[in-house]
Design a protein around this motif. Structure first.
Motif, PDB file in Angstrom:
ATOM      1  N   ILE A 159      -6.880 -15.309  38.991  1.00 14.55           N
ATOM      2  CA  ILE A 159      -7.214 -14.494  40.168  1.00 14.55           C
ATOM      3  C   ILE A 159      -7.711 -13.116  39.738  1.00 14.55           C
ATOM      4  O   ILE A 159      -8.602 -12.537  40.360  1.00 14.55           O
ATOM      5  CB  ILE A 159      -6.035 -14.387  41.162  1.00 14.55           C
ATOM      6  CG1 ILE A 159      -6.558 -13.952  42.522  1.00 14.55           C
ATOM      7  CG2 ILE A 159      -4.964 -13.466  40.667  1.00 14.55           C
ATOM      8  CD1 ILE A 159      -5.548 -13.997  43.627  1.00 14.55           C
ATOM      9  N   THR A 160      -7.150 -12.602  38.646  1.00 15.46           N
ATOM     10  CA  THR A 160      -7.601 -11.307  38.142  1.00 15.46           C
ATOM     11  C   THR A 160      -9.079 -11.383  37.758  1.00 15.46           C
ATOM     12  O   THR A 160      -9.881 -10.523  38.132  1.00 15.46           O
ATOM     13  CB  THR A 160      -6.754 -10.891  36.917  1.00 15.46           C
ATOM     14  OG1 THR A 160      -5.377 -10.988  37.273  1.00 15.46           O
ATOM     15  CG2 THR A 160      -7.067  -9.478  36.475  1.00 15.46           C
ATOM     16  N   ALA A 161      -9.440 -12.423  37.045  1.00 17.31           N
ATOM     17  CA  ALA A 161     -10.829 -12.578  36.606  1.00 17.31           C
ATOM     18  C   ALA A 161     -11.760 -12.811  37.795  1.00 17.31           C
ATOM     19  O   ALA A 161     -12.839 -12.215  37.874  1.00 17.31           O
ATOM     20  CB  ALA A 161     -10.925 -13.743  35.622  1.00 17.31           C
ATOM     21  N   PRO A 201     -14.111 -20.786  33.581  1.00 19.65           N
ATOM     22  CA  PRO A 201     -13.635 -20.511  32.219  1.00 19.65           C
ATOM     23  C   PRO A 201     -14.471 -19.427  31.525  1.00 19.65           C
ATOM     24  O   PRO A 201     -13.928 -18.535  30.870  1.00 19.65           O
ATOM     25  CB  PRO A 201     -13.789 -21.861  31.520  1.00 19.65           C
ATOM     26  CG  PRO A 201     -13.687 -22.870  32.615  1.00 19.65           C
ATOM     27  CD  PRO A 201     -14.337 -22.228  33.797  1.00 19.65           C
ATOM     28  N   LYS A 202     -15.776 -19.463  31.761  1.00 20.81           N
ATOM     29  CA  LYS A 202     -16.639 -18.423  31.190  1.00 20.81           C
ATOM     30  C   LYS A 202     -16.362 -17.069  31.827  1.00 20.81           C
ATOM     31  O   LYS A 202     -16.400 -16.025  31.164  1.00 20.81           O
ATOM     32  CB  LYS A 202     -18.111 -18.785  31.406  1.00 20.81           C
ATOM     33  CG  LYS A 202     -18.594 -19.902  30.500  1.00 20.81           C
ATOM     34  CD  LYS A 202     -20.067 -20.157  30.738  1.00 20.81           C
ATOM     35  CE  LYS A 202     -20.538 -21.313  29.852  1.00 20.81           C
ATOM     36  NZ  LYS A 202     -21.883 -21.779  30.238  1.00 20.81           N
ATOM     37  N   ILE A 203     -16.110 -17.086  33.127  1.00 24.49           N
ATOM     38  CA  ILE A 203     -15.809 -15.838  33.845  1.00 24.49           C
ATOM     39  C   ILE A 203     -14.542 -15.203  33.268  1.00 24.49           C
ATOM     40  O   ILE A 203     -14.481 -13.985  33.034  1.00 24.49           O
ATOM     41  CB  ILE A 203     -15.649 -16.122  35.365  1.00 24.49           C
ATOM     42  CG1 ILE A 203     -16.997 -16.481  35.967  1.00 24.49           C
ATOM     43  CG2 ILE A 203     -15.014 -14.957  36.087  1.00 24.49           C
ATOM     44  CD1 ILE A 203     -16.949 -16.925  37.420  1.00 24.49           C
ATOM     45  N   ILE A 204     -13.537 -16.031  33.005  1.00 24.30           N
ATOM     46  CA  ILE A 204     -12.286 -15.510  32.448  1.00 24.30           C
ATOM     47  C   ILE A 204     -12.540 -14.894  31.068  1.00 24.30           C
ATOM     48  O   ILE A 204     -12.109 -13.770  30.778  1.00 24.30           O
ATOM     49  CB  ILE A 204     -11.222 -16.626  32.357  1.00 24.30           C
ATOM     50  CG1 ILE A 204     -10.798 -17.057  33.776  1.00 24.30           C
ATOM     51  CG2 ILE A 204     -10.008 -16.160  31.554  1.00 24.30           C
ATOM     52  CD1 ILE A 204      -9.880 -18.262  33.811  1.00 24.30           C
ATOM     53  N   ASP A 259     -26.126 -10.330  31.930  1.00 26.14           N
ATOM     54  CA  ASP A 259     -25.780 -10.839  30.598  1.00 26.14           C
ATOM     55  C   ASP A 259     -25.983 -12.346  30.476  1.00 26.14           C
ATOM     56  O   ASP A 259     -25.699 -12.922  29.422  1.00 26.14           O
ATOM     57  CB  ASP A 259     -24.312 -10.500  30.268  1.00 26.14           C
ATOM     58  CG  ASP A 259     -24.137  -9.001  30.038  1.00 26.14           C
ATOM     59  OD1 ASP A 259     -25.166  -8.312  29.840  1.00 26.14           O
ATOM     60  OD2 ASP A 259     -22.992  -8.507  30.067  1.00 26.14           O
ATOM     61  N   GLY A 260     -26.413 -12.963  31.554  1.00 25.38           N
ATOM     62  CA  GLY A 260     -26.776 -14.378  31.475  1.00 25.38           C
ATOM     63  C   GLY A 260     -25.599 -15.342  31.353  1.00 25.38           C
ATOM     64  O   GLY A 260     -25.759 -16.474  30.906  1.00 25.38           O
ATOM     65  N   ILE A 261     -24.411 -14.917  31.752  1.00 28.28           N
ATOM     66  CA  ILE A 261     -23.261 -15.812  31.669  1.00 28.28           C
ATOM     67  C   ILE A 261     -23.359 -16.887  32.752  1.00 28.28           C
ATOM     68  O   ILE A 261     -23.020 -18.039  32.537  1.00 28.28           O
ATOM     69  CB  ILE A 261     -21.932 -15.026  31.842  1.00 28.28           C
ATOM     70  CG1 ILE A 261     -21.880 -13.835  30.902  1.00 28.28           C
ATOM     71  CG2 ILE A 261     -20.731 -15.948  31.651  1.00 28.28           C
ATOM     72  CD1 ILE A 261     -21.868 -14.170  29.428  1.00 28.28           C
ATOM     73  N   VAL A 267     -18.045 -16.874  47.551  1.00 28.05           N
ATOM     74  CA  VAL A 267     -18.943 -17.059  46.410  1.00 28.05           C
ATOM     75  C   VAL A 267     -18.138 -17.400  45.152  1.00 28.05           C
ATOM     76  O   VAL A 267     -18.630 -18.059  44.246  1.00 28.05           O
ATOM     77  CB  VAL A 267     -19.828 -15.804  46.212  1.00 28.05           C
ATOM     78  CG1 VAL A 267     -19.027 -14.626  45.714  1.00 28.05           C
ATOM     79  CG2 VAL A 267     -20.970 -16.104  45.257  1.00 28.05           C
ATOM     80  N   ALA A 268     -16.896 -16.979  45.112  1.00 29.38           N
ATOM     81  CA  ALA A 268     -16.092 -17.242  43.919  1.00 29.38           C
ATOM     82  C   ALA A 268     -15.357 -18.574  43.970  1.00 29.38           C
ATOM     83  O   ALA A 268     -14.846 -19.031  42.950  1.00 29.38           O
ATOM     84  CB  ALA A 268     -15.088 -16.109  43.698  1.00 29.38           C
TER      85      ALA A 268
END
Lengths: 487, 329
Positions: free
Chosen positions: A107-109, A341-344, A126-128, A330-331
């Motif tokens: 949730i933090t991420a 996982p990439k967001i974290i 950054d293209g993530i 959106v999240a």
């Protein structure tokens, strides 16, 4: 354990079916997991009459408390209760520690992600995550760009769906970040369980959950606009015809706040008021249980009578807090989910503690090809839907349904994702006079105010139809009291 | 308190009072019917229908049980007992968080019980069980309301709804009896004189009237077994201690409004309180001998009009006020 004890005969444990899923109670046939031993013992000593008496008493309590959902299209009185299973679902302290840490991290991420997406958009630069994935989300709200929310907290309340994989680890199936529901069932299930089976709680070390509503109130309070030290908090409901109305009323009552409908609210000079018998009273925090689209007919859906005209402008002016914020959808979009996982890693520089379920994006040509070739083993979901609607469960589908979904996917790939069919873990339920395995999930509730709070409990939803993997109440699901142990 | 909430509490209470009143009238008159001939029966049911606000000739089809059935369960008729219970529960559901869990459970039980009855045909015996269970269920609900809910603003709106409805219902009932019995021929008029004693048939009617207001036992505590119309009128109209008397109801209405006004100091309550006070005074300072010299039906009609006036002023002040006037304050 002997295989032919009277107890096992009585509950028909000899015919308990193991089907490749993780079993919550049994490590192997007749080998009960230690944390379930006491519960199974108690159930074995209860007579059938006693079990049926308890079941009838629970059903009656639900009915008389009006904890029902309405069967639409019928006349008065056709109300059904949400089926409740007498056997508790148990989570050990060490399992819970992982869940708690994982959900806090997640949730933090996701909250940092929302702030970024609606402000600097660094993660896109950054293209993530590809820009088009975010901007094509049905619930992306460009009205939120540059708008500051109190404490930068977008997600005040989340109810994340976890499932237990065949190897026993928990994975996240869905993040519900808009208006998650069901917490009243978590609280009611516990109260009923304590009433009908008090002796089961003795010496069990079940952690309490009754403080949830106080924690919710504290979180809402901490999100009040600046300069409002004694905020007036309200819960905004679509009204009595909403299927979650019982929950709205329950929470408002437990917190001692007003339960308002759109027609109770008046916006004047960008300040929100409610109509009271003493005149108009200013409102500071709105715990809203209606979707973005219905909040303000001037900004979103113009035909909506559920929200209040001018509410969004008051929000933009910083005169009122809405929780959850606009645009949190959106999240929890099912395509963005694949990137969590990439967001974290991006925001927290940590490895995810809770895994995602492998997810194929239909916008990716290769992945789509793979899915279409293996449709009979896949679960396909529409990204914007919830409640178990718009789903294809491959192994249980007909040829015709698969052909239909193939067409739909090819026509609108952004609208679908696919996941391999996962056997949700199985927990024993009292079906008639016997214990039978049914698939379950786990939905804990996360509060995010001045800190993250997760009350040690959850809603366990049960797919009551034999072999079914769909736990939603609208699709024949039930629920269980869920115990988190302190050892 | 939210205006919408006050509105729902008021109507929840009003509908329950209405259901109870209808149930009692039916219960009492079905019982009395067993003792008399058909001609009297028709007149009796016309009276019941008029007291409940119906046009009797449209409703009466020469079958009391059929009538009772329709007044109990017909969902087309928004005043039938079942329709009132449904409406009360819908109002309660909209303010579920404002009433106590015990209240909600009682009301729900009553509703489900009535629903089970509604779904199957039933005998005269079951019809009478139904009426008794409705009355009992509502009494339980009122007891739970008084003992589990804070006696704050919401409770006062419940009280207001109950007593406005009750006062008006009793006034309508007395008016119908008066017009049917006491304002008619000279012979009947003579019965109206002080200390006149009634014959057995009329005795039955008087008992019916008292029972319709749950006043049978209370009345005999105050008066003797010799029943006279004027004493009944005095009791049901002007008694200040009996909860179904109009005087008591109106006192309670005024008391509830005073409490509500005190809790909502931002609103100017004078016109409303004046209307309620004037209604109360017209009963408080009334003398039965003086009233008997005038047309009581007119007096009762004035009471009914004043009840409506108090209702309208209350709604203008607390429920349907315009935003402009509220912002100006």
């Amino acid at each position: 354990m002997e295989t032919n004890t009277p107890e096992s005969r009585r509950l028909a444990l000899d015919s308990y079916v193991f089907d490749g899923a993780y079993d919550e109670m049994f490590a192997a046939p007749h080998e009960v997991r230690p944390h379930y031993a006491q519960v199974l013992d108690i159930f074995s000593t209860l007579s059938q009459e006693e079990l049926q008496r308890r079941r009838a008493s629970v059903d009656m309590a639900f009915l008389n408390q009006g904890i029902t959902f309405t069967v639409y299209g019928q006349e008065e009185g056709l109300e059904r209760i949400f089926p409740y299973d007498l056997v508790p679902r148990i989570v050990t302290a060490s399992e819970w520690a992982v869940i708690e840490a994982g959900l806090t991290q997640r949730i933090t991420a996701l909250n940092l992600f929302l702030h970024d997406v609606y402000n600097d958009q660094k993660i896109l630069t950054d293209g993530i995550i590809p820009r088009e994935v975010v901007f094509s989300c049905k619930h992306y709200r460009r009205q939120m760009r540059g708008l500051q929310v109190p404490r930068n907290i977008y997600i005040g309340i989340a109810g994340t769906d976890l499932i237990r994989m065949p190897d026993g680890t928990f994975a996240v199936l869905e993040d519900n970040l808009r208006v998650p529901s069901g917490v009243s069932y978590m609280l009611t299930n516990r109260r009923l369980m304590k009433r009908i089976s008090p002796q089961m709680f003795l010496q069990h070390g079940v952690r309490p959950i009754e403080h949830y509503t106080q924690a919710l109130l504290a979180a809402l309070r901490s999100l009040a606009p600046e300069g409002r030290p004694e905020p007036t908090i309200v819960l905004l409901t679509p009204g009595v015809f909403n299927s979650a109305y019982f929950e709205h009323a329950y929470l408002a009552r437990q917190m001692g706040i007003e339960l308002v409908e759109g027609r109770d609210l008046v916006v004047h000079d960008n300040v929100v008021y409610m109509r009271t018998t003493s005149g108009l009273r200013r409102v500071d925090v709105i715990y809203r249980r209606i979707d973005d689209d219905f909040i303000d007919p001037m900004v979103f859906r113009s035909g909506s009578i559920l929200g209040a005209a001018g509410l969004f402008n008051a929000y933009r002016a910083g005169n009122v807090t809405l929780t959850n914020a606009f645009g949190t959808g959106v999240a929890d979009d099912k395509a963005v989910y694949a990137f969590v996982p990439k967001i974290i890693r991006y925001y927290l520089n940590e490895d995810p503690i809770l895994q995602n379920v492998e997810t194929f994006l239909m916008t990716d040509k290769k992945q789509r090809q793979h899915v279409l070739e293996n449709l009979d083993q896949m679960v396909v979901k529409a990204v914007g839907e919830s409640g178990g609607y718009g789903m294809l469960i491959g192994p249980q589908s007909s040829k015709k349904e698969r052909a239909e979904f193939r067409e739909r996917i090819e026509a609108d790939p952004r609208n679908y994702i696919a996941q391999p069919t996962i056997m949700l873990s199985r927990a024993p339920c009292l079906i008639g006079e016997r214990l039978e395995g049914r698939h379950v999930d786990l939905r804990p509730y996360i509060l995010f105010g001045d800190k993250v709070t997760i009350v040690p409990g959850a809603l366990t939803r049960v797919a009551l139809r034999r072999g079914s993997l769909v736990v939603n109440s609208s699709q024949g699901g039930g629920s269980k009291d869920t115990w988190v142990l302190n050892h | 308190m939210l205006s919408r909430v006050a509105d729902s509490l008021f109507w929840m209470s009003t509908y329950l009072e209405r259901a109870e009143h209808t149930a009692r009238l039916l219960d009492v008159n079905l019982g009395l019917m067993l003792d008399e001939n058909e001609a009297v029966a028709e007149r009796r049911w016309f009276r019941v229908l008029a007291a409940l606000g119906y046009v009797p000739s449209l409703m009466w089809k020469n079958d009391a049980y059929d009538l009772a059935q329709r007044l109990s369960f017909d969902m087309e008729n928004r005043s039938s007992i079942y329709a009132c219970l449904v409406a009360a529960r819908e109002n309660a559901r909209q303010v579920r968080e404002q009433i106590s869990t015990e209240q909600w459970q009682r009301l729900n039980q009553l509703f489900h019980q009535a629903t089970r009855m509604e779904r199957r045909p039933h005998t005269a015996m079951q019809q009478s069980d139904f009426l008794a269970s409705v009355i009992e269920g509502i009494h339980l609900f009122q007891g739970v309301t008084d003992s589990t809910m804070s006696h704050g603003e919401g409770w006062q709106f419940i009280r207001l709804g109950r007593y406005l409805e009750r006062g008006a219902a009793t006034a309508r009932l007395l008016k119908v009896y008066y017009e049917d019995f006491w304002s008619g021929s000279k012979v009947e008029r003579s019965l109206f004189q002080a200390d006149s004693v009634v014959d057995s048939n009329e005795y039955l009617e008087c008992i019916g009237l008292l029972r319709s207001c749950t006043a049978f036992e209370a009345w005999f505590r105050v008066y003797s077994t010799d029943i006279s119309y004027e004493q009944i009128l005095d009791f049901l109209l002007l008694d200040e201690e009996f909860p179904h008397a109009i005087r008591y109801s109106v006192d309670s209405v005024e008391a509830a409004l005073r409490e509500i006004a005190a809790k909502a100091p931002g609103r100017i309550a004078d016109p409303m309180l004046r209307a309620a006070g004037s209604l109360r005074a017209s009963l408080q300072f009334a003398d039965i001998d003086e009233l008997l010299k005038t047309n009581i039906a007119d007096f009762l009609q004035r009471v009914l009009d004043q009840c409506r006036g108090v209702h309208d002023l209350t709604y203008q002040l607390y429920i349907h006020y315009s935003v402009q006037t509220a912002l100006a304050n």
